[in-house]
Structures are given as structure tokens and as C-alpha cells.
Design an enzyme around this catalytic site. Structure first.
Site, PDB file in Angstrom:
ATOM      1  N   ARG A  65      -0.049   2.039  -1.844  1.00  0.00           N
ATOM      2  CA  ARG A  65      -0.714   0.725  -1.926  1.00  0.00           C
ATOM      3  C   ARG A  65       0.366  -0.306  -2.170  1.00  0.00           C
ATOM      4  O   ARG A  65       1.061  -0.268  -3.192  1.00  0.00           O
ATOM      5  CB  ARG A  65      -1.756   0.701  -3.042  1.00  0.00           C
ATOM      6  CG  ARG A  65      -2.346  -0.673  -3.277  1.00  0.00           C
ATOM      7  CD  ARG A  65      -3.579  -0.682  -4.145  1.00  0.00           C
ATOM      8  NE  ARG A  65      -4.752  -0.239  -3.414  1.00  0.00           N
ATOM      9  CZ  ARG A  65      -6.012  -0.511  -3.763  1.00  0.00           C
ATOM     10  NH1 ARG A  65      -6.267  -1.214  -4.839  1.00  0.00           N
ATOM     11  NH2 ARG A  65      -7.021  -0.051  -3.039  1.00  0.00           N
ATOM     12  N   HIS A 123      -6.943  -2.099   5.283  1.00  0.00           N
ATOM     13  CA  HIS A 123      -7.444  -1.151   4.269  1.00  0.00           C
ATOM     14  C   HIS A 123      -8.217  -0.038   5.010  1.00  0.00           C
ATOM     15  O   HIS A 123      -9.443   0.074   4.889  1.00  0.00           O
ATOM     16  CB  HIS A 123      -8.339  -1.894   3.278  1.00  0.00           C
ATOM     17  CG  HIS A 123      -8.586  -1.174   1.995  1.00  0.00           C
ATOM     18  ND1 HIS A 123      -8.042   0.072   1.695  1.00  0.00           N
ATOM     19  CD2 HIS A 123      -9.345  -1.509   0.908  1.00  0.00           C
ATOM     20  CE1 HIS A 123      -8.452   0.438   0.492  1.00  0.00           C
ATOM     21  NE2 HIS A 123      -9.238  -0.489   0.001  1.00  0.00           N
ATOM     22  N   GLN A 133     -10.753   2.448   3.269  1.00  0.00           N
ATOM     23  CA  GLN A 133     -12.022   1.825   2.898  1.00  0.00           C
ATOM     24  C   GLN A 133     -13.019   1.875   4.056  1.00  0.00           C
ATOM     25  O   GLN A 133     -14.192   2.212   3.875  1.00  0.00           O
ATOM     26  CB  GLN A 133     -11.771   0.360   2.496  1.00  0.00           C
ATOM     27  CG  GLN A 133     -13.029  -0.381   2.112  1.00  0.00           C
ATOM     28  CD  GLN A 133     -13.653   0.182   0.853  1.00  0.00           C
ATOM     29  OE1 GLN A 133     -12.995   0.305  -0.159  1.00  0.00           O
ATOM     30  NE2 GLN A 133     -14.942   0.536   0.908  1.00  0.00           N
ATOM     31  N   ASP A 165     -16.351  -9.155   0.990  1.00  0.00           N
ATOM     32  CA  ASP A 165     -15.294  -8.736   0.061  1.00  0.00           C
ATOM     33  C   ASP A 165     -14.909  -9.960  -0.767  1.00  0.00           C
ATOM     34  O   ASP A 165     -15.316 -11.094  -0.457  1.00  0.00           O
ATOM     35  CB  ASP A 165     -14.089  -8.191   0.866  1.00  0.00           C
ATOM     36  CG  ASP A 165     -12.970  -7.645  -0.019  1.00  0.00           C
ATOM     37  OD1 ASP A 165     -13.237  -7.345  -1.203  1.00  0.00           O
ATOM     38  OD2 ASP A 165     -11.829  -7.533   0.475  1.00  0.00           O
ATOM     39  N   CYS A 189     -16.763  -3.465  -0.603  1.00  0.00           N
ATOM     40  CA  CYS A 189     -15.784  -2.423  -0.956  1.00  0.00           C
ATOM     41  C   CYS A 189     -15.568  -2.317  -2.459  1.00  0.00           C
ATOM     42  O   CYS A 189     -15.066  -1.301  -2.929  1.00  0.00           O
ATOM     43  CB  CYS A 189     -14.470  -2.677  -0.229  1.00  0.00           C
ATOM     44  SG  CYS A 189     -13.611  -4.145  -0.807  1.00  0.00           S
ATOM     45  N   ARG A 195     -15.780   7.014  -0.658  1.00  0.00           N
ATOM     46  CA  ARG A 195     -14.315   6.996  -0.618  1.00  0.00           C
ATOM     47  C   ARG A 195     -13.788   8.414  -0.848  1.00  0.00           C
ATOM     48  O   ARG A 195     -12.848   8.864  -0.194  1.00  0.00           O
ATOM     49  CB  ARG A 195     -13.756   6.059  -1.709  1.00  0.00           C
ATOM     50  CG  ARG A 195     -14.102   4.591  -1.563  1.00  0.00           C
ATOM     51  CD  ARG A 195     -13.473   3.985  -0.330  1.00  0.00           C
ATOM     52  NE  ARG A 195     -12.042   4.158  -0.288  1.00  0.00           N
ATOM     53  CZ  ARG A 195     -11.149   3.366  -0.883  1.00  0.00           C
ATOM     54  NH1 ARG A 195     -11.556   2.293  -1.534  1.00  0.00           N
ATOM     55  NH2 ARG A 195      -9.849   3.609  -0.781  1.00  0.00           N
TER      56      ARG A 195
HETATM   57  N1  NVA Z   1      -9.358  -7.623  -0.324  1.00  0.00           N
HETATM   58  C1  NVA Z   1      -9.230  -7.013  -1.636  1.00  0.00           C
HETATM   59  C2  NVA Z   1      -9.676  -5.597  -1.559  1.00  0.00           C
HETATM   60  C3  NVA Z   1      -9.622  -4.873  -2.866  1.00  0.00           C
HETATM   61  C4  NVA Z   1     -10.066  -3.432  -2.732  1.00  0.00           C
HETATM   62  C5  NVA Z   1      -7.802  -7.112  -2.110  1.00  0.00           C
HETATM   63  O1  NVA Z   1      -6.886  -6.930  -1.288  1.00  0.00           O
HETATM   64  O2  NVA Z   1      -7.583  -7.382  -3.284  1.00  0.00           O
HETATM   65  N1   CP Z   2     -12.233  -0.753  -2.771  1.00  0.00           N
HETATM   66  C1   CP Z   2     -11.068  -0.443  -3.343  1.00  0.00           C
HETATM   67  O1   CP Z   2     -10.071  -0.177  -2.683  1.00  0.00           O
HETATM   68  O2   CP Z   2     -11.099  -0.457  -4.703  1.00  0.00           O
HETATM   69  P1   CP Z   2      -9.853  -0.289  -5.682  1.00  0.00           P
HETATM   70  O3   CP Z   2      -9.024  -1.536  -5.551  1.00  0.00           O
HETATM   71  O4   CP Z   2     -10.469  -0.156  -7.037  1.00  0.00           O
HETATM   72  O5   CP Z   2      -9.073   0.921  -5.273  1.00  0.00           O
END
Ligand code: NVA
Ligand code: CP
Length: 313
Positions: A102, A129, A132, A221, A261, A289
Site C-alpha cells: 500500500r 485499488h 477492493q 467513497d 469500500c 475482501r
Molecule cells: N479513496 C480512499 C480509499 C480508502 C480505502 C483513500 O485512498 O483513502
Molecule cells: N477499503 C479499504 O481498503 O479499507 P482500509 O483502508 O481499512 O484497508
């Protein structure tokens, strides 16, 4: 050459559908699906950003398949002190059997993949992502019974989750309509990956009513993704007309599924009543997930029968 999942375009249509089928089979029970298919293997979880779902579902999923995980952050590794990606990727390749990463820039993932001799899995970047959306598709598949004829919608910020929806539409051939304010429209970097036919199935609009009209699934989101905190006030103002509320849900298919998500900001991108209402499948989506990623780990790290059959087709 290892297979990676940096983007949903790294999988064929048949592979995505096979991973989803396998995930459904694993989820069916009875009980928690456990095997030793990854016994003796280690997975490095390298997270440069916060996570609840992705981290926990990968850790538990790995254990369920016999692997063990090592959770790494920049602060406890030499990554935070500037060790180059190409060195870290080669070193980790000699200790572990897959890297779940990540990070911010998609180019960092690509650089890891270039230097890694083991699978690299995108656990979220600023651009995409993919894990997801595998879970989201699994949720739609189990609730609706099929992805055939799917019309999916997304309202809000044209972010990493939205981009992976676009690529899922390109790969699987379903219709996708996305409504965003012009300043937060999906990136050309993603849209330009679509050929003419794929592009014709994606509607990019500024009108949320147009996006959700008759849709079988509506996603949203957060309006402020990780790393965008300084833009919060501007984003909240521009995105206010894109809140997923009961009025929008009423325009969708009567059986429409509402997806998010998570984490959610109630009162911003989604209302409390929609989040907790009868259309919401958000917590099944979060559970999925785990199942989707277990199937993905099997696919990328082992040679299960279902994968061999896929290859011989
Ligand atoms: N769009 C959000 C998704 C978190 C799972 C982010 O990147 O923070
Ligand atoms: N949806 C998702 O990726 O959640 P987290 O940021 O908690 O991993």
C-alpha cells in the site's frame, strides 16, 4: 516471471471471473475455508498508509491458507530512511513469497514489480485499488446472481476506487456511469487505457441523477482520500451535490445494491439512512475482501486445480 496485481488490467476477464468463482466457493462453507496450499510461505505486507480492512483481511486470509505474514511500515524499516525501491524489492524477494504493498504513487508499485521476483499486489495506491473492486464484484455477483447485463454507477470523487471500477468495466464489459464534479473527474491516465469499445461503455458525467438512473449497483467513497487532507474544504464544497442519499437511491433499480469500500464519513459522501438502509450491502462487501483476496493469493502464489484448468482452456 511472477504474476502481479498492480491493476485489474493485469488479469484477463476469465481470470477475474475464475477468482470470483473460487472466492464464492471458499465462502460457501461450512465454516471458515482453510487449507495448507501456501504452507511454508511468507507474505510481506508493506503499508505506507493506514488500513483496517486490507491489512486484516490479507493477514487472516494468508493464515487461512497456511502462509504467515510480516507487517512492515516505513517507520520500522530502512524504507523510511530512503533505501531505494529497487534494493528493497530484491531483498524482500529473497525472504518472502509475495509482497502486498500500500503506497502512494502507482509508479512505486511498478518499480517494485520490475525488481521483484515474487508477486506484488497493489493494496491501494493513489491511482488504483484493485483488491477492493474484486470484493465489490464478488458482492454484486452473490447478491444479484450474475454480472451479466450489470449497470454500475459511482457518485463522488473520481479517485483510486472509481478508477478501478472503470478498469473493471473495461475488462468485464459491464456498463459503468460515474458522476463527479469536473475538478474531481476520473483521470485521463486511466480513461486512456480503454479502447474505443470499452470507452463506449463508460459514461463520465457531472450529473449524479444520470449516473444512478436505473443502476443495479451504486458505489461511493470518501471525498478526502489519504494524503489529500489539505484539500478538505475545497473538496467538501465541490462534492456536496454528490452525496449518496435516499433521493439518488430511489432513482436506481428497485433492487439496487449500495456499496462503499469504507471507511465511510456519514453526512459527507453518504447519508446515515442509506448506509444503514435496506439497499446497503456494505458490510458483506467488507467481509468479501477476505474471500476475494484468499482466492487471489491462491491464484498468484500457488497452482490450484482451478487455475490449471483456466490455463488449459
Ligand atoms: N479513496 C480512499 C480509499 C480508502 C480505502 C483513500 O485512498 O483513502
Ligand atoms: N477499503 C479499504 O481498503 O479499507 P482500509 O483502508 O481499512 O484497508
Amino acid at each position: 516471471m511472477p504474476r502481479h496485481l498492480l491493476s485489474l488490467l493485469d488479469l484477463t476477464r476469465e481470470e477475474i471471473l475464475a477468482v470470483l468463482d473460487r472466492a464464492r466457493e471458499m465462502k460457501k462453507g461450512p465454516g471458515i475455508y482453510r487449507s495448507r496450499i501456501l504452507e511454508g510461505k511468507a507474505i510481506g505486507l508493506l503499508f505506507e498508509k493506514s488500513s483496517t480492512r486490507t491489512r486484516v483481511s490479507f493477514e487472516v486470509g494468508a493464515y487461512d491458507l497456511g502462509a504467515h505474514t510480516i507487517f512492515l511500515t516505513p517507520g520500522v524499516t530502512q524504507i523510511g530512511r530512503g533505501e531505494p525501491v529497487k534494493d528493497t524489492a530484491r531483498v524482500l524477494s529473497r525472504y518472502v513469497d509475495a509482497i502486498v504493498l500500500r503506497t502512494g504513487s502507482q509508479s512505486i508499485l511498478e518499480e517494485y514489480a520490475e525488481w521483484s521476483t515474487i508477486p506484488v499486489i497493489n493494496a491501494l495506491s493513489d491511482l488504483l485499488h484493485p483488491c477492493q473492486i474484486l470484493a465489490d464484484l464478488l458482492t454484486i455477483l452473490e447478491k444479484r446472481g450474475t454480472l451479466d447485463g450489470l449497470e454500475a454507477a459511482y457518485v463522488g470523487d473520481g479517485n483510486n476506487v472509481a478508477h478501478s471500477w472503470i478498469l473493471a468495466s473495461a475488462r468485464l464489459g459491464f456498463r459503468f456511469r460515474i458522476a463527479t464534479p469536473p475538478a474531481y473527474a476520473p483521470s485521463d491516465e486511466v480513461l486512456s487505457k480503454l479502447d474505443r469499445e470499452q470507452r463506449s461503455r463508460v459514461v463520465v458525467t457531472r450529473d449524479p441523477l444520470e449516473a444512478v438512473n436505473g443502476a443495479h449497483a451504486i458505489s461511493t467513497d470518501v471525498w478526502v482520500s489519504m494524503g489529500q487532507e489539505a484539500e478538505r474544504d475545497d473538496r467538501l464544497e465541490a462534492l456536496a451535490p454528490y452525496q449518496l442519499d435516499a433521493r439518488l437511491v430511489a432513482l436506481a433499480d428497485p433492487e439496487a445494491l449500495v456499496l462503499h469500500c469504507l471507511p465511510a464519513h456519514r453526512g459527507e459522501e453518504i447519508t446515515e439512512d442509506v448506509m444503514e438502509g435496506p439497499h446497503s450491502v456494505i458490510f458483506d462487501q467488507a467481509e468479501n475482501r477476505l474471500h476475494a483476496q484468499k482466492a487471489l493469493l491462491e491464484f498468484l502464489m500457488a497452482e490450484p486445480e482451478w487455475k490449471k484448468k483456466l490455463a488449459s482452456r
